[in-house]
Design a protein around this motif. Structure first.
Motif, mmCIF file in Angstrom:
data_model
loop_
_atom_site.group_PDB
_atom_site.id
_atom_site.type_symbol
_atom_site.label_atom_id
_atom_site.label_comp_id
_atom_site.label_asym_id
_atom_site.label_seq_id
_atom_site.Cartn_x
_atom_site.Cartn_y
_atom_site.Cartn_z
ATOM 1 N N ASP A 243 33.018 38.312 24.574
ATOM 2 C CA ASP A 243 31.687 37.726 24.451
ATOM 3 C C ASP A 243 31.087 37.302 25.779
ATOM 4 N N SER A 244 31.818 37.481 26.845
ATOM 5 C CA SER A 244 31.306 37.084 28.161
ATOM 6 C C SER A 244 30.149 37.968 28.576
ATOM 7 N N LYS A 245 29.299 37.443 29.424
ATOM 8 C CA LYS A 245 28.136 38.181 29.895
ATOM 9 C C LYS A 245 28.575 39.317 30.819
ATOM 10 N N SER A 246 27.919 40.443 30.689
ATOM 11 C CA SER A 246 28.300 41.615 31.479
ATOM 12 C C SER A 246 27.233 41.946 32.513
ATOM 13 N N ILE A 247 27.649 42.694 33.521
ATOM 14 C CA ILE A 247 26.720 43.276 34.493
ATOM 15 C C ILE A 247 26.936 44.780 34.481
ATOM 16 N N ASN A 248 25.970 45.532 34.968
ATOM 17 C CA ASN A 248 26.085 46.990 34.991
ATOM 18 C C ASN A 248 26.469 47.469 36.385
ATOM 19 N N LEU A 249 27.508 48.307 36.439
ATOM 20 C CA LEU A 249 27.965 48.891 37.691
ATOM 21 C C LEU A 249 28.131 50.391 37.518
ATOM 22 N N THR A 250 28.062 51.133 38.629
ATOM 23 C CA THR A 250 28.362 52.556 38.594
ATOM 24 C C THR A 250 29.859 52.747 38.762
ATOM 25 N N GLU A 251 30.335 53.928 38.479
ATOM 26 C CA GLU A 251 31.758 54.192 38.634
ATOM 27 C C GLU A 251 32.185 54.072 40.096
ATOM 28 N N GLU A 252 31.296 54.463 41.004
ATOM 29 C CA GLU A 252 31.625 54.387 42.431
ATOM 30 C C GLU A 252 31.734 52.930 42.876
ATOM 31 N N GLN A 253 30.868 52.070 42.360
ATOM 32 C CA GLN A 253 30.946 50.646 42.695
ATOM 33 C C GLN A 253 32.246 50.037 42.175
ATOM 34 N N ILE A 254 32.643 50.425 40.990
ATOM 35 C CA ILE A 254 33.901 49.919 40.428
ATOM 36 C C ILE A 254 35.076 50.413 41.260
ATOM 37 N N TYR A 255 35.015 51.669 41.637
ATOM 38 C CA TYR A 255 36.102 52.214 42.442
ATOM 39 C C TYR A 255 36.242 51.462 43.767
ATOM 40 N N GLU A 256 35.131 51.326 44.478
ATOM 41 C CA GLU A 256 35.172 50.722 45.808
ATOM 42 C C GLU A 256 35.635 49.264 45.751
ATOM 43 N N LYS A 257 35.191 48.525 44.729
ATOM 44 C CA LYS A 257 35.453 47.092 44.710
ATOM 45 C C LYS A 257 36.788 46.728 44.081
ATOM 46 N N TYR A 258 37.227 47.517 43.095
ATOM 47 C CA TYR A 258 38.391 47.077 42.335
ATOM 48 C C TYR A 258 39.588 48.024 42.412
ATOM 49 N N ILE A 259 39.358 49.324 42.485
ATOM 50 C CA ILE A 259 40.488 50.251 42.542
ATOM 51 C C ILE A 259 41.060 50.298 43.954
ATOM 52 N N VAL A 260 40.194 50.385 44.943
ATOM 53 C CA VAL A 260 40.670 50.354 46.330
ATOM 54 C C VAL A 260 41.377 49.020 46.599
ATOM 55 N N ASN A 261 40.816 47.934 46.058
ATOM 56 C CA ASN A 261 41.479 46.630 46.064
ATOM 57 C C ASN A 261 41.903 46.198 47.470
ATOM 58 N N LYS A 262 40.931 46.166 48.338
ATOM 59 C CA LYS A 262 41.225 45.786 49.722
ATOM 60 C C LYS A 262 41.721 44.350 49.814
ATOM 61 N N ALA A 263 41.352 43.524 48.833
ATOM 62 C CA ALA A 263 41.817 42.133 48.844
ATOM 63 C C ALA A 263 43.255 42.006 48.352
ATOM 64 N N ASN A 264 43.812 43.117 47.875
ATOM 65 C CA ASN A 264 45.203 43.153 47.423
ATOM 66 C C ASN A 264 45.482 42.104 46.335
ATOM 67 N N LYS A 265 44.563 42.012 45.370
ATOM 68 C CA LYS A 265 44.706 41.062 44.272
ATOM 69 C C LYS A 265 45.409 41.700 43.092
ATOM 70 N N HIS A 266 46.131 40.875 42.352
ATOM 71 C CA HIS A 266 46.711 41.314 41.083
ATOM 72 C C HIS A 266 45.570 41.541 40.080
ATOM 73 N N GLN A 267 45.593 42.688 39.390
ATOM 74 C CA GLN A 267 44.508 43.016 38.472
ATOM 75 C C GLN A 267 45.036 43.711 37.220
ATOM 76 N N MET A 268 44.530 43.289 36.075
ATOM 77 C CA MET A 268 44.728 44.057 34.835
ATOM 78 C C MET A 268 43.339 44.389 34.328
ATOM 79 N N ILE A 269 42.953 45.667 34.459
ATOM 80 C CA ILE A 269 41.607 46.127 34.125
ATOM 81 C C ILE A 269 41.667 46.931 32.836
ATOM 82 N N ILE A 270 40.922 46.470 31.854
ATOM 83 C CA ILE A 270 40.845 47.170 30.569
ATOM 84 C C ILE A 270 39.594 48.048 30.562
#
Length: 1017
Positions: A46-73
């Motif tokens: 129920d949380s509020k969502s924002i719209n991102l492109t696949e490239e934005q998701i890739y750059e920010k979360y898959i590359v994970n330059k911050a080296n954070k633990h992530q579980m992405i559904i």
């Protein structure tokens, strides 16, 4: 172009149900970037969502330059492209030379592989995830057992494991321990076990999930093993449980489970929560083993100085270790878990499966990516997707491979591989034109909008793949064309009248007619108008190429303006439509209903409305009274129901009784569509109305005589109508039976008597038992007599105004022309039309016809009985007055009787004055004429076989009248003989009687006696 090669390439390499099963080169050649992906922080849906492109998701979360633990559904409905997105993220990452370092990042991609647990376990073995030797052996043994164990053995093991877990459940969390024992006993019952282990049942579903895949295309409920329907037993099984099962089984089923939806739902949820443990048991592993599998992997990678990025295409395939997998991946590294590596997990899951997650699992989710329809359903996305896939289909495989091997730009794709010889729609990508042939923009958008389930997977399968396969087959072999045949997964498509009729009225095969209608409706501008080399918005060259070049369309355009025209040369998206009113929604539903009935041979749903409209139109469109037909009977028949029969209609109408019959054909479709539009607009001013009016008028004129025959039947004479004739015959017969004499009446008087006089009043009493019985029958038939009378009067009454929309009035103005025709026909038949009734086949006014037939039968019964009584009357009359008596003879008798009573007066004899008066009301001549006339009337017709003529005679009671005359004669004779006898006894006391008077009286008695005796000779 080798079209079969293209089709084979499409099926083998380009379009597969599992989008991640294609080769990398084709995956990248066909990939269209997702545009608006919903991104949600944490696991709350129920949380509020924002719209991102696949490239934005890739750059920010898959590359994970911050080296954070992530579980992405990554979640969404089936077929929305979750797997495609995950595959692209994986492929993008391992090919990203700037951000991916294999020495520092372990990347694992766990694919669906047929949606099987075995496939998931085999992947974990192949990827090197299982480092513990004992666990490795158990997993290997599990995979081997799936292949080596028989299906029956494996299913029995699965079922036994479920029951064992129920029987040993002491948690008291869902059921008390004693209830678990009862449930286990219930599951152990042979009848219950056989039902649950049936093909397609829960155990079979679990077996398929473990071994060979639940379905080729995953559904939201695929992971659900037990379902509420599994515990709704067929009647025979339920009866056997009630009759033969053990007491605790019967009690649980009858009192705790049967017909209780909440109880069944609770049991289903309870059993399903054992699924993961059951699968682990089948693999002979514990939850600790499964959890340690991923924990050990993270520890091992941490020692190597590596992190883990794991892509799981479909989490439902890992139900054997689902909770352990989440637990192991969700634990964040650092602190007391510093021996674990950092994990970025990207997990694909359906919305339905994610909703079933326990809250403590959702709490461990750090990001959600939701693939919704807005991520892929805009026109630009759909057109580019089609262009990329079609180009990949046209490209030879070696060209695609060479492009992929040399591709350095993520946004590029192979050069255009095919360009049709005719001008055609295309999509521009990277300043290059990619054809949409054999589709155009309008067809792609229209077909997508008509998909019953809108998703990229269904768009590719049921639009691109389906239509291209049929197109390629036709182009290659040139016969048995099926393009553009609509699959069942796309809503009904057709062309609207009047253009549909221009196709239906051709000599094309039915299959080609359907192809034309789909083509003009989906590819074209929804018309069949020919302008230059364009027919209905489709190029004539294209029509010729698919074997439909013989269709030339409506030259110069139709006089009717189409309801909607969309040009295929314009960007292929349908205009934005304003919100529809309830009336518009109802109209569109009816239009879809009519088209489904005609095109897909479905049952007509809104048949009550259609029947009402068709009936009213027929009644008001025919000038019934100008046709010499009773207009009021038409409106009565309409109100009585069963007026219209429509083939395969939801409304149950008797076809044999219907006046109007509509078979399923294009004309009926146009009629129903036109009347639906008329009902919506309330006039004939809407677009294409002139065409609909033309079809309706032609239909009325063509079928008018059929409607008339169905209403009134074939004419029994030249110009009279059966129902009027029948009603008149009924009135005449009823009048005769009641004793009404119609003799000597003019035609006008006869009509007036039958129509307006009270013919139910009994004029004379009857001595005939059968006649009395018929009179009683008529008295009891008051309702039917009223129906006949009303039908006769209303049927011949002239209606002023529009038939069907008139208010009733009291002015009596009758169509005597038709009435006289019926009257003269009946007179010509001697009022006996029983043979015509027997040969009449129509069901129109069957109740009146049956009643009349019954009356003719009763006439026969009455006349037969009356003839027998008449025979006795004639014999008795001749015994009394002699054979063939004359009027003179009877006059002598009457005079003798008169003289007798005169003498009695002189002798002061007492007698019944009523009897004497009977012979004084008329002159002797009049009495003789009446008596002898009745005698001859009866005797002259004693051999007749004409029942109606005899009924007309008997109606005036001639037999009863002659019986009364004879009765009076006999009474006089009896009195005279008695008087004579008395005077003979008194002759000894002569002083008391005047001798001359006595002598005269005796002489008169003697004379009367002699007269009667002479007549008897």
């Amino acid at each position: 172009m080798n079209w079969i090669d293209c089709s084979d390439r499409m099926d083998q390499y380009v379009i597969k149900k599992d989008g991640t099963a294609v080769d990398n080169e084709y995956f990248m050649a066909t990939h269209v970037p997702f545009r608006e992906l919903e991104f949600i922080e944490f696991g709350d849906t129920d949380s509020k969502s924002i719209n991102l492109t696949e490239e934005q998701i890739y750059e920010k979360y898959i590359v994970n330059k911050a080296n954070k633990h992530q579980m992405i559904i990554v979640r969404g409905m089936n077929g929305t492209g979750k797997s495609h997105l995950i595959y692209w993220l994986h492929n993008r990452f391992i090919n990203d030379k700037d951000n991916y370092d294999g020495g520092k990042e372990k990347v694992i991609f766990l694919r669906r592989l047929g949606n099987t647990v075995r496939g998931a376990v085999q992947q974990m073995l192949n990827e090197g995830l299982v480092q513990d030797k004992e666990l490795y052996e158990k997993f290997t043994k599990f995979c081997d057992a799936v292949e080596s164990q028989s299906e029956s053995e494996f299913k029995t093991s699965i079922y036994s494991e479920y029951v064992k877990r129920v029987a040993t459940d002491v948690s008291n969390s869902t059921y008390k321990q004693i209830a678990c024992k009862n449930i286990a006993a219930f599951l152990y019952d042979l009848r219950v076990q056989e039902h649950l282990m049936r093909a397609g049942g829960p155990i079979d579903r679990c077996y398929q999930m473990i071994t060979s895949g639940a379905k080729a295309m995953v559904t939201d409920s695929m992971e659900i093993i037990f379902d509420k329907e599994d515990f709704v037993f067929p009647r025979n099984i339920a009866n056997m449980i009630k009759k033969d099962a053990a007491q605790e089984v019967r009690n649980y089923y009858l009192y705790d489970l049967r017909d209780d939806e909440d109880a069944i739902a609770k049991l289903v949820s309870y059993l399903n929560h054992f699924t993961s443990g059951v699968m682990q048991s089948c693999a002979n592993i514990t939850s600790e083993n499964a959890r340690d599998l991923f924990v050990n992997l993270r520890k091992s990678l941490c020692k190597e100085g590596k992190n883990l990025t794991i892509f799981i295409e479909d989490f439902t395939s890992f139900s054997i270790v689902e909770s352990e997998l989440i637990t192991a991946l969700a634990v964040e590294n650092g602190g007391e878990y510093s021996d674990l590596c950092r994990v970025t997990s990207v997990i694909g899951i359906t919305d339905g499966y994610y909703d079933s997650f326990r809250d403590n699992f959702k709490d461990r989710v750090t990001k959600q990516i939701k693939v919704t329809e807005q991520s892929f359903s805009d026109d630009e996305f759909l057109l580019e997707l089609a262009a990329r896939y079609l180009n990949a289909i046209y490209c030879p495989r070696d060209i695609v491979k060479d492009w992929y091997d040399g591709n350095t730009e993520n946004s590029s794709l192979p050069d255009p591989a095919y360009k049709p010889d005719i001008e055609w729609d295309f999509v521009e990508i990277n300043k290059k034109q990619y054809t949409l042939y054999p589709f155009n923009k309008k067809s792609l958008i229209s077909l997508y909008n008509k998909l019953k389930h809108k998703s990229p997977r269904y768009y590719l399968t049921y639009v691109i793949q389906h239509f291209f396969a049929h197109f390629a087959d036709g182009m290659e072999y040139g016969d048995n064309w099926r393009f553009p045949e609509i699959p069942t997964y796309i809503s009904v498509v057709t062309l609207q009248p009047p253009y549909a009729d221009s196709v239906e009225n051709t000599d094309f095969l039915d299959s080609d007619k359907q192809r034309l209608k789909v083509l003009f409706s989906i590819w074209g501008d929804e018309t069949t108008e020919a302008r230059g080399n364009i027919v209905g918005g489709v190029r004539a060259e294209f029509l010729a190429s698919i074997g439909l070049g013989a269709f030339k369309g409506v030259e110069g355009g139709s006089s009717a303006t189409p309801i909607k025209k969309l040009q295929s040369s314009v960007a292929g998206k349908e205009p934005v439509k304003p919100a529809q009113s309830q009336k518009e929604i109802a109209l569109n539903r009816k239009k879809e209903d009519i088209e489904s009935w005609f095109e897909e041979k479905k049952t007509l749903e809104y048949s009550s409305d259609y029947n009402k409209w068709v009936g009213s139109f027929v009644v008001q469109s025919i000038a019934w009274q100008d046709e010499g037909l009773p207009g009021d009977l038409v409106t009565q028949r309409l109100r009585n129901g069963s007026f219209v029969y429509i083939e395969d209609s939801k409304l149950d109408t008797n076809q044999n009784k219907a006046v109007v019959i509509l078979k399923r054909n294009s004309e009926a479709r146009t009629i129903l569509m036109g009347l639906s539009l008329f009902d919506y607009y309330k006039d004939w001013e809407f677009e294409n109305a002139p065409y609909y009016q033309m079809v309706l008028i032609n239909w009325i004129e063509k079928n008018k005589q059929t409607f008339i025959n169905n209403l009134f039947g074939d004419s029994v004479g030249e110009k009279e109508h059966p129902v009027i004739t029948w009603c008149m015959a009924v009135g005449y017969i009823q009048g005769l039976i009641n004793g009404i004499s119609f003799d000597g009446m003019s035609e006008e008087q006869l009509l007036h008597q039958i129509m307006f006089e009270n013919s139910s009043k009994i004029i004379s009493e009857r001595t005939n038992k059968e006649w009395k019985d018929v009179l009683t029958y008529l008295t009891n038939q008051a309702s039917m007599r009223g129906t006949v009378r009303n039908s006769l009067i209303s049927g011949s009454n002239t209606i002023m105004g529009i038939v069907g929309d008139t208010a009733s009035g009291k002015v009596q103005f009758y169509r005597t022309y038709e009435l006289f025709n019926s009257l003269r026909h009946l007179e010509s038949k001697g009022w006996d039309i029983s043979s015509e009734l027997a040969n009449y086949n129509s069901k129109a006014y069957e109740n009146i016809r049956s009643y009349l037939q019954g009356l003719y039968a009763k006439v026969d019964m009455v006349v037969t009985s009356e003839m027998k009584l008449t025979e006795k009357t004639i014999k008795k009359f001749e015994e009394l007055l002699g054979t063939d008596p004359s009027e003179e003879d009877f006059i002598d008798v009457v005079k003798a009787i008169s003289e007798f009573y005169r003498t009695c007066n002189m002798a002061h004899e007492v007698y019944a004055s009523v009897l004497k008066e009977q012979f004084e009301r008329k002159t002797p001549k009049e009495q003789a004429k009446e008596a002898i006339g009745l005698y001859h009337l009866l005797k002259d017709n004693s051999k007749s076989k004409d029942n109606m003529r005899l009924l007309q005679i008997f109606a005036e009671a001639p037999r009863e009248k002659l019986d009364d005359i004879m009765s009076s004669l006999i009474q006089v004779e009896t009195f005279a003989l008695k008087l004579k006898d008395n005077h003979s006894k008194m002759s000894g006391d002569i002083d008391q009687i005047d001798p001359p008077i006595l002598e005269e009286a005796l002489e008169e008695l003697e004379s009367l006696s002699n007269t009667i005796e002479e007549m008897e000779v």
